[in-house]
Write a protein that holds these residues in place. Structure first.
Motif, PDB file in Angstrom:
ATOM      1  N   THR A   1      48.928  44.516  12.498  1.00  0.00           N
ATOM      2  CA  THR A   1      48.954  45.884  13.027  1.00  0.00           C
ATOM      3  C   THR A   1      50.117  46.658  12.416  1.00  0.00           C
ATOM      4  OG1 THR A   1      47.894  45.220  15.089  1.00  0.00           O
ATOM      5  CG2 THR A   1      49.177  47.269  15.129  1.00  0.00           C
TER       6      THR A   1
ATOM      7  N   GLU B   1      49.267  47.369   8.779  1.00  0.00           N
ATOM      8  CA  GLU B   1      48.259  48.431   8.674  1.00  0.00           C
ATOM      9  C   GLU B   1      48.886  49.811   8.902  1.00  0.00           C
ATOM     10  OE1 GLU B   1      43.736  49.305  10.205  1.00  0.00           O
ATOM     11  OE2 GLU B   1      45.036  48.095  11.466  1.00  0.00           O
ATOM     12  N   ARG B   2      49.784  49.920   9.876  1.00  0.00           N
ATOM     13  CA  ARG B   2      50.454  51.204  10.121  1.00  0.00           C
ATOM     14  C   ARG B   2      51.262  51.644   8.904  1.00  0.00           C
ATOM     15  NH1 ARG B   2      51.914  49.383  15.685  1.00  0.00           N
ATOM     16  NH2 ARG B   2      53.895  48.818  14.746  1.00  0.00           N
TER      17      ARG B   2
ATOM     18  N   ILE C   1      50.808  50.767   5.747  1.00  0.00           N
ATOM     19  CA  ILE C   1      49.884  51.109   4.663  1.00  0.00           C
ATOM     20  C   ILE C   1      49.255  52.475   4.917  1.00  0.00           C
ATOM     21  CG2 ILE C   1      47.707  50.467   3.558  1.00  0.00           C
ATOM     22  CD1 ILE C   1      48.532  47.503   4.184  1.00  0.00           C
ATOM     23  N   ASP C   2      48.792  52.697   6.125  1.00  0.00           N
ATOM     24  CA  ASP C   2      48.163  53.980   6.460  1.00  0.00           C
ATOM     25  C   ASP C   2      49.129  55.146   6.289  1.00  0.00           C
ATOM     26  OD1 ASP C   2      45.775  52.692   7.018  1.00  0.00           O
ATOM     27  OD2 ASP C   2      46.024  52.779   9.205  1.00  0.00           O
ATOM     28  N   ARG C   3      50.366  54.954   6.725  1.00  0.00           N
ATOM     29  CA  ARG C   3      51.390  56.004   6.555  1.00  0.00           C
ATOM     30  C   ARG C   3      51.584  56.331   5.084  1.00  0.00           C
ATOM     31  NH1 ARG C   3      56.738  53.965   9.276  1.00  0.00           N
ATOM     32  NH2 ARG C   3      57.572  55.145   7.531  1.00  0.00           N
ATOM     33  N   THR C   4      51.700  55.297   4.283  1.00  0.00           N
ATOM     34  CA  THR C   4      51.944  55.497   2.854  1.00  0.00           C
ATOM     35  C   THR C   4      50.735  56.134   2.186  1.00  0.00           C
ATOM     36  OG1 THR C   4      53.394  53.572   2.881  1.00  0.00           O
ATOM     37  CG2 THR C   4      52.680  54.366   0.723  1.00  0.00           C
ATOM     38  N   ARG C   5      49.558  55.686   2.531  1.00  0.00           N
ATOM     39  CA  ARG C   5      48.341  56.266   1.951  1.00  0.00           C
ATOM     40  C   ARG C   5      48.242  57.755   2.306  1.00  0.00           C
ATOM     41  NH1 ARG C   5      44.654  52.390   2.901  1.00  0.00           N
ATOM     42  NH2 ARG C   5      44.730  51.686   0.766  1.00  0.00           N
ATOM     43  N   ALA C   6      48.589  58.112   3.532  1.00  0.00           N
ATOM     44  CA  ALA C   6      48.492  59.509   3.970  1.00  0.00           C
ATOM     45  C   ALA C   6      49.470  60.417   3.225  1.00  0.00           C
ATOM     46  CB  ALA C   6      48.736  59.600   5.478  1.00  0.00           C
TER      47      ALA C   6
ATOM     48  N   ILE D   1      46.903  52.421  -3.659  1.00  0.00           N
ATOM     49  CA  ILE D   1      47.244  53.728  -3.084  1.00  0.00           C
ATOM     50  C   ILE D   1      47.488  54.733  -4.204  1.00  0.00           C
ATOM     51  CG2 ILE D   1      48.954  54.986  -1.716  1.00  0.00           C
ATOM     52  CD1 ILE D   1      49.253  52.339  -0.056  1.00  0.00           C
TER      53      ILE D   1
ATOM     54  N   ASP E   1      40.568  52.003  -2.283  1.00  0.00           N
ATOM     55  CA  ASP E   1      40.761  51.202  -1.054  1.00  0.00           C
ATOM     56  C   ASP E   1      40.725  49.720  -1.329  1.00  0.00           C
ATOM     57  OD1 ASP E   1      41.072  53.406   0.557  1.00  0.00           O
ATOM     58  OD2 ASP E   1      38.954  53.518   1.053  1.00  0.00           O
TER      59      ASP E   1
END
Length: 75
Positions: free
Chosen positions: A20, A23-24, A26-31, A69, A74
């Motif tokens: 978790t 994932e947070r 990775i998601d932050r960096t991708r955004a 990224i 993906d």
């Protein structure tokens, strides 16, 4: 040698929590960094994972995630 199934059950909450956090990060960096140069993404991803508490990470995993990224893929 076989593993005790209860060892798996005991480890799963920690594994799930780590995933978790990962994932947070990775998601932050991708955004914020999708499509940016690899070096910028790699640095931002390493920082995000550290801030989320998703450490230690295998460097090759971070490299591959940063590449994905940076390229906007993906997988």
């Amino acid at each position: 040698m076989t593993a005790d199934p209860s060892d798996y059950e005991k480890a799963m909450p920690a594994v799930s929590a780590f995933l978790t956090k990962m994932e947070r990060g990775i998601d932050r960096t991708r955004a914020t960094h999708a499509g940016q140069p690899y070096s910028a993404v790699r640095q931002a991803l390493a920082l995000a994972l550290e801030e989320e508490g998703a450490r230690p990470m295998v460097p090759q995993v971070v490299d591959e995630l940063a590449r994905q990224i940076s390229e906007g893929t993906d997988r």
